[in-house]
Design a protein around this motif. Sequence first.
Motif, mmCIF file in Angstrom:
data_model
loop_
_atom_site.group_PDB
_atom_site.id
_atom_site.type_symbol
_atom_site.label_atom_id
_atom_site.label_comp_id
_atom_site.label_asym_id
_atom_site.label_seq_id
_atom_site.Cartn_x
_atom_site.Cartn_y
_atom_site.Cartn_z
ATOM 1 N N LEU A 1 31.286 -53.348 -18.239
ATOM 2 C CA LEU A 1 31.377 -54.415 -17.345
ATOM 3 C C LEU A 1 30.715 -55.547 -17.909
ATOM 4 N N SER A 2 31.033 -56.571 -17.496
ATOM 5 C CA SER A 2 30.610 -57.839 -17.770
ATOM 6 C C SER A 2 29.284 -58.147 -17.392
ATOM 7 N N PRO A 3 28.433 -58.865 -18.552
ATOM 8 C CA PRO A 3 27.257 -59.192 -18.093
ATOM 9 C C PRO A 3 26.958 -60.008 -16.711
ATOM 10 N N LYS A 4 27.968 -60.870 -16.590
ATOM 11 C CA LYS A 4 27.777 -61.497 -15.233
ATOM 12 C C LYS A 4 27.930 -60.665 -14.078
ATOM 13 N N THR A 5 29.002 -59.734 -14.281
ATOM 14 C CA THR A 5 29.238 -58.933 -13.067
ATOM 15 C C THR A 5 28.090 -58.094 -12.724
ATOM 16 N N LEU A 6 27.253 -57.475 -13.978
ATOM 17 C CA LEU A 6 26.055 -56.693 -13.625
ATOM 18 C C LEU A 6 25.195 -57.403 -13.119
ATOM 19 N N ALA A 7 24.864 -58.826 -13.474
ATOM 20 C CA ALA A 7 23.797 -59.483 -12.976
ATOM 21 C C ALA A 7 24.363 -59.879 -11.487
ATOM 22 N N THR A 8 25.214 -59.991 -11.151
ATOM 23 C CA THR A 8 25.462 -59.941 -9.420
ATOM 24 C C THR A 8 25.259 -58.634 -8.833
ATOM 25 N N ARG A 9 25.561 -57.769 -9.399
ATOM 26 C CA ARG A 9 25.805 -56.350 -8.558
ATOM 27 C C ARG A 9 24.526 -55.552 -8.516
ATOM 28 N N LEU A 10 23.543 -56.047 -9.524
ATOM 29 C CA LEU A 10 22.261 -55.181 -9.524
ATOM 30 C C LEU A 10 21.342 -55.970 -8.759
ATOM 31 N N PRO A 11 20.593 -55.088 -7.622
ATOM 32 C CA PRO A 11 19.684 -55.758 -6.682
ATOM 33 C C PRO A 11 18.391 -56.015 -7.080
ATOM 34 N N VAL A 12 18.155 -56.654 -8.111
ATOM 35 C CA VAL A 12 16.648 -56.777 -8.335
ATOM 36 C C VAL A 12 16.304 -58.204 -8.773
ATOM 37 N N GLN A 13 14.948 -58.581 -8.475
ATOM 38 C CA GLN A 13 14.628 -59.969 -8.312
ATOM 39 C C GLN A 13 13.423 -60.189 -9.564
ATOM 40 N N PHE B 1 12.048 -59.556 -13.660
ATOM 41 C CA PHE B 1 12.255 -59.184 -15.084
ATOM 42 C C PHE B 1 11.907 -57.815 -15.270
ATOM 43 N N SER B 2 10.719 -57.512 -14.594
ATOM 44 C CA SER B 2 10.316 -56.090 -14.873
ATOM 45 C C SER B 2 11.299 -55.093 -14.428
ATOM 46 N N ASP B 3 11.910 -55.241 -13.285
ATOM 47 C CA ASP B 3 13.151 -54.443 -12.689
ATOM 48 C C ASP B 3 14.248 -54.656 -13.623
ATOM 49 N N LEU B 4 14.573 -55.647 -14.096
ATOM 50 C CA LEU B 4 15.659 -55.708 -15.383
ATOM 51 C C LEU B 4 15.432 -54.608 -16.353
ATOM 52 N N GLU B 5 14.111 -54.960 -16.783
ATOM 53 C CA GLU B 5 13.742 -54.005 -18.198
ATOM 54 C C GLU B 5 13.888 -52.535 -17.609
ATOM 55 N N GLN B 6 13.505 -52.115 -16.439
ATOM 56 C CA GLN B 6 13.351 -50.810 -15.969
ATOM 57 C C GLN B 6 14.717 -50.386 -15.957
ATOM 58 N N PHE B 7 15.549 -50.964 -15.275
ATOM 59 C CA PHE B 7 17.176 -50.536 -15.311
ATOM 60 C C PHE B 7 17.779 -50.358 -16.654
ATOM 61 N N CYS B 8 17.407 -51.281 -17.619
ATOM 62 C CA CYS B 8 18.121 -50.922 -18.939
ATOM 63 C C CYS B 8 17.781 -50.078 -19.703
ATOM 64 N N GLU B 9 16.136 -49.907 -19.320
ATOM 65 C CA GLU B 9 15.677 -48.507 -20.054
ATOM 66 C C GLU B 9 16.222 -47.162 -19.291
ATOM 67 N N ASP B 10 16.665 -47.369 -18.224
ATOM 68 C CA ASP B 10 17.270 -46.198 -17.528
ATOM 69 C C ASP B 10 18.493 -45.959 -18.074
ATOM 70 N N VAL B 11 19.431 -46.926 -18.003
ATOM 71 C CA VAL B 11 20.664 -46.728 -18.702
ATOM 72 C C VAL B 11 20.600 -46.070 -19.976
ATOM 73 N N HIS B 12 19.740 -46.953 -20.847
ATOM 74 C CA HIS B 12 19.592 -46.401 -22.356
ATOM 75 C C HIS B 12 19.186 -45.038 -22.404
ATOM 76 N N ARG B 13 18.459 -44.558 -21.544
ATOM 77 C CA ARG B 13 18.093 -42.902 -21.508
ATOM 78 C C ARG B 13 19.099 -42.408 -21.357
ATOM 79 N N ARG B 14 20.090 -42.340 -20.321
ATOM 80 C CA ARG B 14 21.133 -41.620 -19.966
ATOM 81 C C ARG B 14 22.271 -41.578 -20.888
ATOM 82 N N TYR B 15 22.363 -42.828 -21.624
ATOM 83 C CA TYR B 15 23.361 -43.018 -22.679
ATOM 84 C C TYR B 15 22.985 -42.237 -23.727
#
Length: 328
Positions: free
Chosen positions: A268-280, A282-296
């Motif tokens: 998915l494009s970074p712009k699409t992810l930035a639009t679809r991810l409902p966070v406000q 930087f802490s949530d952005l970091e947690q989301f990416c860590e979540d994805v990284h673990r599952r990957y």
Amino acid sequence: MPRADLIVNLVRAGTQGDQRTFRSTVEAIAAEERAKRHTQLADRLEENLRQPAPSAKAAEVVRSFDGGHGGLLYEVEPRRGLTSMFLDIAVATPVRELVEEQQRAELLRSYGVEPRHRVLLEGPPGNGKTTLAEGIAFELMVPLFVVRYEAVVGSFLGETSGRLKRLFDFARTHQCVLFFDEFDTLGKERGDTHETGEIKRVVSSLLLQIDSLPSHVVVVTATNHAELLDRAVWRRFQLRLNLPAPTPAQRAAWFERFEETLGVPLGLSPKTLATRLPVQTFSDLEQFCEDVHRRYVLALPGADLKRILTERLSQWKERVGPTAADRP
């Protein structure tokens, strides 16, 4: 102050019995040696300075940073620099200027000017105030000392002010970054009729201690409630910076960096992810990416990163609600 002047002050204070000047001069020499990475000499100077004078009670010096045994500070080893952060130009420029001033402090002092060293950060939680303090310490290659309020704030009259004095007495003997998170805990408005006289005395003591800090101690304070701070607090700080929530462009740049870190296309494009991810934050952005990284990692070697991202997006939407882009 040039080394020759420090030595002259030391001898004069010793011969005249001026303990206050003697101690401040030794502290300045120790800080200078520590800045040069002469840590053994700096430690020996400070150790001897803590020895009690004849017929005098030994001064209490805080040395516990691990949160145990009543220590007023704990030490954080800086691991992230300023380049790891997505800072607005209005924040990044003055912070980098402060770092340069600290790194070239001797040049400034040769012209009779001191580097800036007092920073007040405000903004909503989760947007990098603590990380910025760590980044400054990382760039300066100095320790980050974080104040432990549960150890500083006492229940008896005068106890908090006394602990604050010991805390600052320790900090001024080190080249360091001294970090006060949730600064409104101590720096409350003295005109608040709901606060006690003790709180007002604590604020006065705190402001005096901040004023007396030498410029090799960079004091960084952070608050989520700037409106609660005493008006006199604001003018103590040479840098007053606001750290807002991430912009859409910053969120997209975050995912671009995440894609580079993984070394594989996200699907998915970074712009699409930035639009679809409902966070406000930087802490949530970091947690989301860590979540994805673990599952990957757990799905290797046949990991479908696009599917993982889609599943995580669905989970996070249920957690915080739909974004504006998802609403009809």
